[in-house]
Design an enzyme around this catalytic site. Structure first.
Site: not given
Ligand code: UD1
Length: 420
Positions: A116, A22-23, A92, A124, A397, A121-122, A304
């Site tokens: 969520c 999926k990812n 997301r 930035d 999902r 999950r910002p 995950d």
């Molecule tokens: C993706 C995966 C999710 C997995 C995660 C970590 C998909 C659809 N989802 O989620 O299943 O658990 O990777 O392997 O592929 N963060 C910030 N600012 C940002 C972006 C991220 O602070 O701009 C933080 C997030 O809140 C979190 C951490 O970075 O605490 C890692 O998140 P991220 O790797 O971005 O996860 P996703 O891509 O949302």
């Protein structure tokens, strides 16, 4: 609303087919916006998240056709670059269309996803990267309104982010000059997106681990791509075999992508035997044994799989501390496991102390997120008696007809309708 009704205690034997991740499917679907040529994806399950991305791409004017496990996407007639809240709030990963829309069309308006259940999950890191590439970004009425043109930049992520890596990569592939992304994610799903983009004509290489170099090209072509195997679906069925002391052949499963998981499970005497088209997981002589686990970015133990391993250790010998390092609220399954008889103490927002018990017992529990929900199904497979797992739309999902796959290998599980 649907729920799973599960009668635990059945050993699982047989073959389970593991499909594309999926990812990985989701970012490559977003990458189809980078070209006017067809993008053909094989090995895709019609998961509900894939359906949301399909609807989103259609809302831009793209066509998406599904046949068996193949998706064909054509973004040659895109006439809208606004991603509305309805899509982004449901899933997301919808936010990831920002980079490709901006790179190809010079503008994009994408709803902010908000938080969520597993954390704030910002976004930035995504926005800072695009701004460093010259994007003019305003936040208006809950939407990110972005305009180009983009230019190449040297970008340093303050922390590793899978989604920000996808998004920045997709923006950089059509941006003139060489963009360098420092502290990029190296998850297998990022590698799969890179492979698909390269086949489309993108110029991407790793300068060193976690440092990506992307030299923009003026246009990208179409691609036929087989999506990488889903390592979390694989891990889920490994745990299913382990907690029921069964033996499964995971067709299409890739041991090389889940070493961090097999490392902690091997100590339980579970035997993995690789084959050309998958591998066997044999837990018939296993003695489940708990070890400490801390989640981190790939190649570390995946967040995950944290809930899945917690279920396994809840009926293993000994004690272990499991620490969740990526998300701040990813322990929602714990109170439900406690209701099934697990001895788990929440130490703080990130860590739990698990003391293995001899057995879990069935009751009614509620899924609150995708992986936490599957952890409850796995607990129910091992538990004595009947468990009802509610709110399984979370599970749909990321797992296509999970009950059919489990039933085919001997589980007593059915999907039932519930009033709430
Ligand atoms: C993706 C995966 C999710 C997995 C995660 C970590 C998909 C659809 N989802 O989620 O299943 O658990 O990777 O392997 O592929 N963060 C910030 N600012 C940002 C972006 C991220 O602070 O701009 C933080 C997030 O809140 C979190 C951490 O970075 O605490 C890692 O998140 P991220 O790797 O971005 O996860 P996703 O891509 O949302």
């Amino acid at each position: 609303m649907y729920a799973f009704k599960i009668n635990g205690g059945k050993k699982l034997f047989g073959t389970v087919e593991i499909k594309g991740a999926k990812n990985a499917v989701l970012p490559i679907m977003a990458a189809a916006l980078l070209t006017d040529q067809p993008v053909i994806l094989n090995n895709v399950s019609p998961l509900s998240d894939v359906c949301v991305m399909t609807q989103l791409l259609k809302s831009f004017g793209a066509t998406v056709q599904e046949q068996d496990d193949t998706l064909t996407i054509a973004a040659n007639a895109v006439n809208n670059t606004i991603a509305i809240y309805d899509f982004v709030s449901k899933m997301r990963a919808s936010f990831w269309v920002l980079g490709p829309l901006l790179a190809r069309f010079g503008h994009a308006t994408v709803s902010l996803p908000g938080g969520c259940t597993i954390g704030a999950r910002p976004v930035d890191i995504y926005l800072k990267a695009l701004e460093e590439m010259g994007a003019h970004i305003k936040i208006e009425n809950g939407y990110v309104v972005a305009h180009g043109p983009l230019h190449a930049a040297d970008i340093f992520f303050r922390r590793v982010s899978v989604g920000a890596t996808h998004n920045t990569l997709m923006a950089a592939v059509l941006t003139p000059g060489t963009t360098v992304i420092h502290n990029a994610a190296m998850e297998p799903e990022v590698l799969d997106l890179i492979e698909a983009l390269k086949k489309m004509g993108a110029n991407i290489h790793w300068k060193e681990p976690k440092v990506l170099s992307v030299t923009g090209v003026s246009r990208l072509g179409g691609v036929t791509h087989t999506v990488v195997s889903d390592r979390i679906e694989t891990a889920s069925f490994i745990v299913a075999a382990a907690v029921t002391k069964g033996r499964l052949f995971l067709k299409g499963g890739r041991l090389d992508l889940i070493e961090a998981i097999t490392d902690v499970i091997k100590k339980s005497g579970i035997v993995f035997t690789p084959h050309a088209d998958g591998f066997d997981v044999d837990a018939t002589n296993a003695t489940l044994t708990a070890v400490p686990v801390t989640t981190s970015e790939y190649p570390g133990f995946p967040t995950d799989a944290q809930a899945l391993i917690t279920t396994l250790f809840s009926i293993a010998a000994g004690e272990s501390i499991t620490t969740e390092n990526l998300f701040e609220n990813r322990l929602m399954h714990i109170p439900e496991l406690q209701r099934m008889g697990a001895h788990i103490q929440i130490l703080n927002n990130q860590s739990v102390l698990i003391k293995g018990v001899s057995h879990l017992s069935g009751t009614t529990v509620m899924a609150s997120d995708l992986r936490g929900g599957v952890a409850l199904v796995l607990a129910a497979l091992a538990a004595r008696g009947e468990t009802i797992v509610k709110r399984i739309y979370h599970i749909d999902r990321g797992y296509y007809r999970l009950e059919e796959k489990l039933k085919a290998v001997g589980a007593d599980i059915e999907r039932i309708k519930t009033p709430v």
